[in-house]
Design a protein around this motif. Sequence first.
Motif, PDB file in Angstrom:
ATOM      1  N   VAL A  69       0.868  -1.181   0.000  1.00 10.72           N
ATOM      2  CA  VAL A  69       0.000   0.000   0.000  1.00 10.72           C
ATOM      3  C   VAL A  69       0.903   1.228   0.000  1.00 10.72           C
ATOM      4  O   VAL A  69       1.801   1.339   0.833  1.00 10.72           O
ATOM      5  CB  VAL A  69      -0.928   0.053   1.233  1.00 10.72           C
ATOM      6  CG1 VAL A  69      -1.770   1.328   1.211  1.00 10.72           C
ATOM      7  CG2 VAL A  69      -1.835  -1.164   1.291  1.00 10.72           C
ATOM      8  N   ILE A  70       0.651   2.124  -0.939  1.00 12.11           N
ATOM      9  CA  ILE A  70       1.434   3.357  -1.028  1.00 12.11           C
ATOM     10  C   ILE A  70       0.540   4.520  -0.608  1.00 12.11           C
ATOM     11  O   ILE A  70      -0.548   4.710  -1.168  1.00 12.11           O
ATOM     12  CB  ILE A  70       1.962   3.573  -2.455  1.00 12.11           C
ATOM     13  CG1 ILE A  70       2.894   2.443  -2.866  1.00 12.11           C
ATOM     14  CG2 ILE A  70       2.682   4.925  -2.564  1.00 12.11           C
ATOM     15  CD1 ILE A  70       3.306   2.484  -4.316  1.00 12.11           C
ATOM     16  N   ILE A  71       1.001   5.267   0.383  1.00  7.93           N
ATOM     17  CA  ILE A  71       0.289   6.458   0.845  1.00  7.93           C
ATOM     18  C   ILE A  71       1.080   7.670   0.362  1.00  7.93           C
ATOM     19  O   ILE A  71       2.263   7.812   0.680  1.00  7.93           O
ATOM     20  CB  ILE A  71       0.161   6.500   2.381  1.00  7.93           C
ATOM     21  CG1 ILE A  71      -0.349   5.156   2.936  1.00  7.93           C
ATOM     22  CG2 ILE A  71      -0.730   7.658   2.799  1.00  7.93           C
ATOM     23  CD1 ILE A  71      -1.732   4.776   2.497  1.00  7.93           C
ATOM     24  N   GLU A  72       0.441   8.538  -0.400  1.00  7.30           N
ATOM     25  CA  GLU A  72       1.142   9.694  -0.947  1.00  7.30           C
ATOM     26  C   GLU A  72       0.181  10.865  -1.089  1.00  7.30           C
ATOM     27  O   GLU A  72      -1.027  10.717  -0.911  1.00  7.30           O
ATOM     28  CB  GLU A  72       1.764   9.335  -2.309  1.00  7.30           C
ATOM     29  CG  GLU A  72       0.753   8.823  -3.323  1.00  7.30           C
ATOM     30  CD  GLU A  72       1.398   8.214  -4.542  1.00  7.30           C
ATOM     31  OE1 GLU A  72       2.631   8.297  -4.678  1.00  7.30           O
ATOM     32  OE2 GLU A  72       0.662   7.652  -5.382  1.00  7.30           O
ATOM     33  N   ARG A  73       0.728  12.019  -1.391  1.00  9.55           N
ATOM     34  CA  ARG A  73      -0.081  13.197  -1.692  1.00  9.55           C
ATOM     35  C   ARG A  73      -0.064  13.430  -3.197  1.00  9.55           C
ATOM     36  O   ARG A  73       0.966  13.251  -3.846  1.00  9.55           O
ATOM     37  CB  ARG A  73       0.461  14.427  -0.967  1.00  9.55           C
ATOM     38  CG  ARG A  73       0.417  14.352   0.560  1.00  9.55           C
ATOM     39  CD  ARG A  73      -1.004  14.351   1.098  1.00  9.55           C
ATOM     40  NE  ARG A  73      -1.004  14.293   2.553  1.00  9.55           N
ATOM     41  CZ  ARG A  73      -1.030  15.378   3.336  1.00  9.55           C
ATOM     42  NH1 ARG A  73      -1.056  16.581   2.802  1.00  9.55           N
ATOM     43  NH2 ARG A  73      -1.020  15.238   4.649  1.00  9.55           N
ATOM     44  N   TYR A  74      -1.201  13.830  -3.716  1.00  5.66           N
ATOM     45  CA  TYR A  74      -1.316  14.148  -5.135  1.00  5.66           C
ATOM     46  C   TYR A  74      -0.365  15.304  -5.440  1.00  5.66           C
ATOM     47  O   TYR A  74      -0.429  16.360  -4.809  1.00  5.66           O
ATOM     48  CB  TYR A  74      -2.760  14.513  -5.445  1.00  5.66           C
ATOM     49  CG  TYR A  74      -3.062  14.961  -6.833  1.00  5.66           C
ATOM     50  CD1 TYR A  74      -2.373  14.465  -7.943  1.00  5.66           C
ATOM     51  CD2 TYR A  74      -4.086  15.888  -7.059  1.00  5.66           C
ATOM     52  CE1 TYR A  74      -2.688  14.883  -9.217  1.00  5.66           C
ATOM     53  CE2 TYR A  74      -4.410  16.302  -8.329  1.00  5.66           C
ATOM     54  CZ  TYR A  74      -3.705  15.802  -9.405  1.00  5.66           C
ATOM     55  OH  TYR A  74      -4.019  16.226 -10.676  1.00  5.66           O
ATOM     56  N   ALA A  75       0.507  15.114  -6.410  1.00  3.70           N
ATOM     57  CA  ALA A  75       1.561  16.086  -6.687  1.00  3.70           C
ATOM     58  C   ALA A  75       1.014  17.473  -7.003  1.00  3.70           C
ATOM     59  O   ALA A  75       1.617  18.494  -6.641  1.00  3.70           O
ATOM     60  CB  ALA A  75       2.432  15.591  -7.844  1.00  3.70           C
ATOM     61  N   GLU A  76      -0.153  17.535  -7.656  1.00  6.14           N
ATOM     62  CA  GLU A  76      -0.706  18.836  -8.062  1.00  6.14           C
ATOM     63  C   GLU A  76      -1.608  19.446  -7.001  1.00  6.14           C
ATOM     64  O   GLU A  76      -2.058  20.586  -7.156  1.00  6.14           O
ATOM     65  CB  GLU A  76      -1.467  18.682  -9.381  1.00  6.14           C
ATOM     66  CG  GLU A  76      -0.563  18.275 -10.539  1.00  6.14           C
ATOM     67  CD  GLU A  76      -1.328  18.159 -11.842  1.00  6.14           C
ATOM     68  OE1 GLU A  76      -2.396  18.799 -11.974  1.00  6.14           O
ATOM     69  OE2 GLU A  76      -0.866  17.436 -12.732  1.00  6.14           O
ATOM     70  N   ASN A  77      -1.890  18.706  -5.941  1.00  4.05           N
ATOM     71  CA  ASN A  77      -2.739  19.235  -4.876  1.00  4.05           C
ATOM     72  C   ASN A  77      -2.468  18.423  -3.617  1.00  4.05           C
ATOM     73  O   ASN A  77      -2.982  17.320  -3.446  1.00  4.05           O
ATOM     74  CB  ASN A  77      -4.218  19.147  -5.267  1.00  4.05           C
ATOM     75  CG  ASN A  77      -5.110  19.905  -4.296  1.00  4.05           C
ATOM     76  OD1 ASN A  77      -4.852  19.933  -3.093  1.00  4.05           O
ATOM     77  ND2 ASN A  77      -6.156  20.524  -4.816  1.00  4.05           N
ATOM     78  N   SER A  78      -1.670  18.972  -2.733  1.00  8.45           N
ATOM     79  CA  SER A  78      -1.236  18.233  -1.544  1.00  8.45           C
ATOM     80  C   SER A  78      -2.366  17.989  -0.548  1.00  8.45           C
ATOM     81  O   SER A  78      -2.186  17.237   0.409  1.00  8.45           O
ATOM     82  CB  SER A  78      -0.091  18.980  -0.846  1.00  8.45           C
ATOM     83  OG  SER A  78      -0.521  20.252  -0.399  1.00  8.45           O
TER      84      SER A  78
END
Length: 250
Positions: free
Chosen positions: A5-14
């Motif tokens: 599972v990868i948890i990340e923030r959308y690059a264009e909208n954190s």
Amino acid sequence: MSEPVIIERYAENSAVQVIRFNRPEKKNAFTRDMYRTMTDALNAANSDNGVRVTVFFGTEGCFSAGNDIGDFLAAAMGGSMGQDLIDFLYALAKAEKPLVSGVDGLAIGIGTTLNLHCDLTIASDRSQFRTPFVDLALVPEAGSSLIVPRIMGQQRAFAMLAAGEAFSAEDARLAGLIWKVTTAEQVEHQTLSAAAKLAAKPPEALKIARDLIRGPREEIIARIDEEARHFAARLKTAEARAAFEAFMRR
């Protein structure tokens, strides 16, 4: 080895948190560790002012094949599913901020019912939604036995949850399970765009509107608990064990 599972923030909208299932070699089947990771991310988002929306994605051609059958078989052999699955379902039902999902390909079992707790779901036209609970000698979960009849009507709910019939993306849209159908190439872009639009809205007004639409959570939680009691009992039955063993031999 990559994380399942990868948890990340959308690059264009954190402000958009992305939970990406990343176990393609097992069709993104959920393990207990995966449930814990997703639960932690959902619960953390509730108190993180920097997160306004959470998005779920699978991998290309597969959202999720559902729970890992190996865990079911271990429970049938005398082990325990533990609290991890239930904690995840609670986290979904109690999420305080919008949940959005982008589905491409297979969405089986909890890969389908997870979307019942999402506010917007966009699916590719090659997606398929199916809940083979009874085929595995089990019962519906995630509050689906309460939510699905409300949105689909009794007969379509029975077709999905008891008969285990597959629903195409268009079937799911017409039944009210998902919001929109698009192409496989566009599903991620359109899902993130929808999430970013939600993240840009006044958060307090959006929360109130969402709470009014969803209604009290207590009834959903009570149904999750009732289903879980039946589910746990079914895991210990001879017919469930036989169904899991047959599945593993495929």
